[in-house]
Design an enzyme around this catalytic site. Structure first.
Site, PDB file in Angstrom:
ATOM      1  N   SER A   1       0.807  -1.217   0.000  1.00  0.00           N
ATOM      2  CA  SER A   1       0.000   0.000   0.000  1.00  0.00           C
ATOM      3  C   SER A   1       0.840   1.267   0.000  1.00  0.00           C
ATOM      4  O   SER A   1       0.391   2.307  -0.487  1.00  0.00           O
ATOM      5  CB  SER A   1      -0.973  -0.005   1.188  1.00  0.00           C
ATOM      6  OG  SER A   1      -0.330  -0.398   2.372  1.00  0.00           O
TER       7      SER A   1
ATOM      8  N   HIS B   1       2.602   4.578   4.307  1.00  0.00           N
ATOM      9  CA  HIS B   1       1.669   5.198   3.361  1.00  0.00           C
ATOM     10  C   HIS B   1       2.069   6.640   3.070  1.00  0.00           C
ATOM     11  O   HIS B   1       2.081   7.074   1.913  1.00  0.00           O
ATOM     12  CB  HIS B   1       0.251   5.153   3.921  1.00  0.00           C
ATOM     13  CG  HIS B   1      -0.295   3.764   4.035  1.00  0.00           C
ATOM     14  ND1 HIS B   1      -1.490   3.479   4.657  1.00  0.00           N
ATOM     15  CD2 HIS B   1       0.192   2.570   3.607  1.00  0.00           C
ATOM     16  CE1 HIS B   1      -1.727   2.169   4.594  1.00  0.00           C
ATOM     17  NE2 HIS B   1      -0.708   1.602   3.975  1.00  0.00           N
TER      18      HIS B   1
END
Length: 220
Positions: A106, A170
């Site tokens: 991610s 992230h």
């Protein structure tokens, strides 16, 4: 090393024990910095996932937006942004949350979103006016793409605080994607002075971000 699925109170993503993820190559600051296990920055953490739910969530986003970006940018540009963002995400995680073990693609996916945001900003700079039909259509498409990106960022962000998945990765991937994206997509600018200025800004930002990360990582 414990095998099999961990209880949900240990790993709610329906996956293995943290010791197993660590053994497979998860991001582990101590082993990266002191043992020189660089593969725990890239590629191992990007391809490992905490469990079934984590894997399915990332696959769904990559099959949707990731595949779209690859068709739009080409495989080489896509891979450089993806890999660079994956590296940046792991470095940020080591610097900001050094005591956590984390995995997942991610961070690299957030880098794709960051690069797309950079592309949209570059196209905004490159637009002379909205007087022609083509430019008005392009403006509408870019606005829709921006909304789609923000929705996907929210979806990915929802996983940020689940065990073994960290928000620092992230954030690092997103920032790395923006800086790398500026370098690549500045080439679309038609005004020479603005083109060279944006390319230089992108290069300086990219070097600065990764230099800070590496210095901070080995300074711990």
């Amino acid at each position: 090393i414990k095998g099999g699925l961990a209880p949900l109170n240990v790993n709610p993503m329906v996956g293995p024990y943290p010791e197993t993820l660590d053994n497979w190559g998860a991001k582990d600051t101590e082993k990266i910095v002191h043992d020189g296990e660089w593969w725990r920055i890239f590629p191992c953490p990007v391809f490992l996932h905490a469990g079934v739910f984590h894997l399915l969530g990332n696959i769904s986003v990559q099959l949707d937006m990731g595949a779209f970006f690859e068709r739009e940018w080409g495989s080489l540009v896509w891979f450089i942004i993806y890999a660079g963002s994956g590296i940046g995400s792991s470095i940020f995680s080591v610097c900001i949350i050094p005591d956590s073990i984390s995995v997942g693609s991610s961070g690299a996916v957030c880098g794709l979103f960051g690069a797309k945001l950079a592309e949209l900003l570059i196209l905004k700079l490159n637009r002379y006016s909205s007087s022609t039909v083509e430019e008005r259509i392009g403006h509408v498409i870019r606005r829709e793409q921006l909304v789609h990106i923000l929705i996907n960022v929210v979806i990915v962000g929802a996983f940020s605080f689940i065990p073994f998945v960290d928000w620092a990765a992230h954030l690092g991937g997103f920032i790395s994607g923006i800086t790398i994206g500026i370098v690549f997509f500045s080439c679309m600018i038609r005004q020479p002075v603005l083109l060279y200025s944006c390319v230089m800004v992108g290069i300086v930002l990219t070097i600065s971000v990764f230099s800070w990360g590496i210095r901070s990582m080995y300074g711990k």
